[in-house]
Design a protein around this motif. Sequence first.
Motif, PDB file in Angstrom:
ATOM      1  N   TRP A 216      16.939  67.226  39.157  1.00 10.74           N
ATOM      2  CA  TRP A 216      16.744  66.599  37.858  1.00 10.74           C
ATOM      3  C   TRP A 216      16.149  65.217  38.072  1.00 10.74           C
ATOM      4  CZ3 TRP A 216      17.756  69.419  33.485  1.00 10.74           C
ATOM      5  CH2 TRP A 216      18.437  70.628  33.693  1.00 10.74           C
ATOM      6  N   VAL A 217      14.989  64.978  37.499  1.00  7.48           N
ATOM      7  CA  VAL A 217      14.275  63.733  37.763  1.00  7.48           C
ATOM      8  C   VAL A 217      13.928  63.025  36.463  1.00  7.48           C
ATOM      9  CG1 VAL A 217      13.319  64.579  39.941  1.00  7.48           C
ATOM     10  CG2 VAL A 217      12.021  64.863  37.823  1.00  7.48           C
ATOM     11  N   ASP A 218      13.804  61.730  36.557  1.00  2.00           N
ATOM     12  CA  ASP A 218      13.401  60.881  35.450  1.00  2.00           C
ATOM     13  C   ASP A 218      11.929  61.137  35.126  1.00  2.00           C
ATOM     14  OD1 ASP A 218      12.345  58.335  34.213  1.00  2.00           O
ATOM     15  OD2 ASP A 218      14.444  57.749  34.417  1.00  2.00           O
ATOM     16  N   LEU A 219      11.586  61.039  33.863  1.00  3.55           N
ATOM     17  CA  LEU A 219      10.206  61.216  33.438  1.00  3.55           C
ATOM     18  C   LEU A 219       9.273  60.251  34.147  1.00  3.55           C
ATOM     19  CD1 LEU A 219       8.206  62.601  31.492  1.00  3.55           C
ATOM     20  CD2 LEU A 219       8.812  60.868  29.778  1.00  3.55           C
ATOM     21  N   ARG A 220       9.753  59.042  34.446  1.00  6.55           N
ATOM     22  CA  ARG A 220       8.930  58.048  35.133  1.00  6.55           C
ATOM     23  C   ARG A 220       8.610  58.475  36.555  1.00  6.55           C
ATOM     24  NH1 ARG A 220      12.729  53.450  32.503  1.00  6.55           N
ATOM     25  NH2 ARG A 220      14.241  55.043  33.073  1.00  6.55           N
ATOM     26  N   GLY A 221       9.503  59.276  37.146  1.00  7.83           N
ATOM     27  CA  GLY A 221       9.235  59.780  38.480  1.00  7.83           C
ATOM     28  C   GLY A 221       8.425  61.058  38.478  1.00  7.83           C
TER      29      GLY A 221
END
Length: 418
Positions: A216-221
């Motif tokens: 699960w990753v941040d949209l910025r990443g």
Amino acid sequence: MTADIHFSPLALTRALPFLPLAQGDIDYQVDRRGEPDLINTLLADPATKVVLTRGGLVAVPRGQGDLVDYENVKMRLATLPGAYVGEELRRYPEAVAMFLGSYGGVRGECVIAVDISRVPDAGEGAVPGAQPNGVLGVQDAGTVDGAMGLANANGNAAGKRAGESGGAAESAAPFGVPDSAGQGADDAFDESVSTLASHAAPKPTLLQQAVTRFDWVDLRGFAPHANAREAGQATSAVTLSIWHSRQRFCPTCGAPVLPSLAGWAQRCSNQADGNRILFPRVEPAVITAVVDGQDRLLLQHNAAWKDPNLYSVSAGFVEAGENLEHACRREAREETGIQLGEVRYLGSQPWPFPASLMMAFKAHAITTDVHVDGSETVTARWVTRDEYTAELIAGRMVAPGRATIARYMIEEWLGREL
């Protein structure tokens, strides 16, 4: 001191050609959102693609969460078969399905995002009214500068895998240790009887397994590593999911709300108040690259930013009843004491942390004496292109993150990629 104007510093200004969170080309098919049972109908279609969000993060295949800090790597969204997801939505009414749109063509591919923030972890029952940990926007500083600080904090915080400490994702809760309820004395002599298998929590469901089977990753990443279509899908999915997570009651009467219009709206459950329709809140913000008559760029460091070397351009929310150009001039004057003249539009992109729409401008400064406010803006200075390059090489300045519109505004002035 009045600026010494040699030429118009905005003469060669051009619109920003690329913005990572403004790449979507999907047909929203707004006219279909009110169709009865639209979500279930689409999930039964093999051409439908299902993506997941949780706590403001997007699901990617296992192992890709480690790639966010690398250059020139590709990431993609994890997907689930629609037929199975339909059954899961009936099992978990707290999950929110959102019809993102269709690409048409021969395949007629449709995209549905499902937010599983409120789906109970494996081995746990649903807790009415519980707020999942890590819902992005709940901990957000609530300011444009605060969001930018989070985007650059610790360098790699935007894309940790689920379970790693310090990352943006929340790890799944561990299974509880089973007790001996229902276990007979004779079972102790039978090696074929497994207390863990027989009496542990029920097998995790598909959506519960997704918590640990995917990263699960941040949209910025994610966005800087994704293709244009999936970056657009992720941006819409995260924007809607954060809104649904943050707004769970009607702001007018306080009654619980239910998803409506295929996830793009909410309906108040209070029939006596007309079951009003609610739409996502969008918070407009301006961000301005300020240049003087010598084509120097004004860079500033704000108190909300955790990285002491992060320098960026002026930004702030638009006040009620204020036009965008006035907001640019007001923010620059409040933060740095600089008065602005001509203002030109560069572009825009959503910034769902939690609900901003960033509108970029380039402005000509008619004064150059810097007087920071000392509370929001700590320091600000003019830089030439050579000076800025030298500061970056020496590590005395850090550029905004690759998902931010500020980075591309600086690149437009600099004339090359950072």
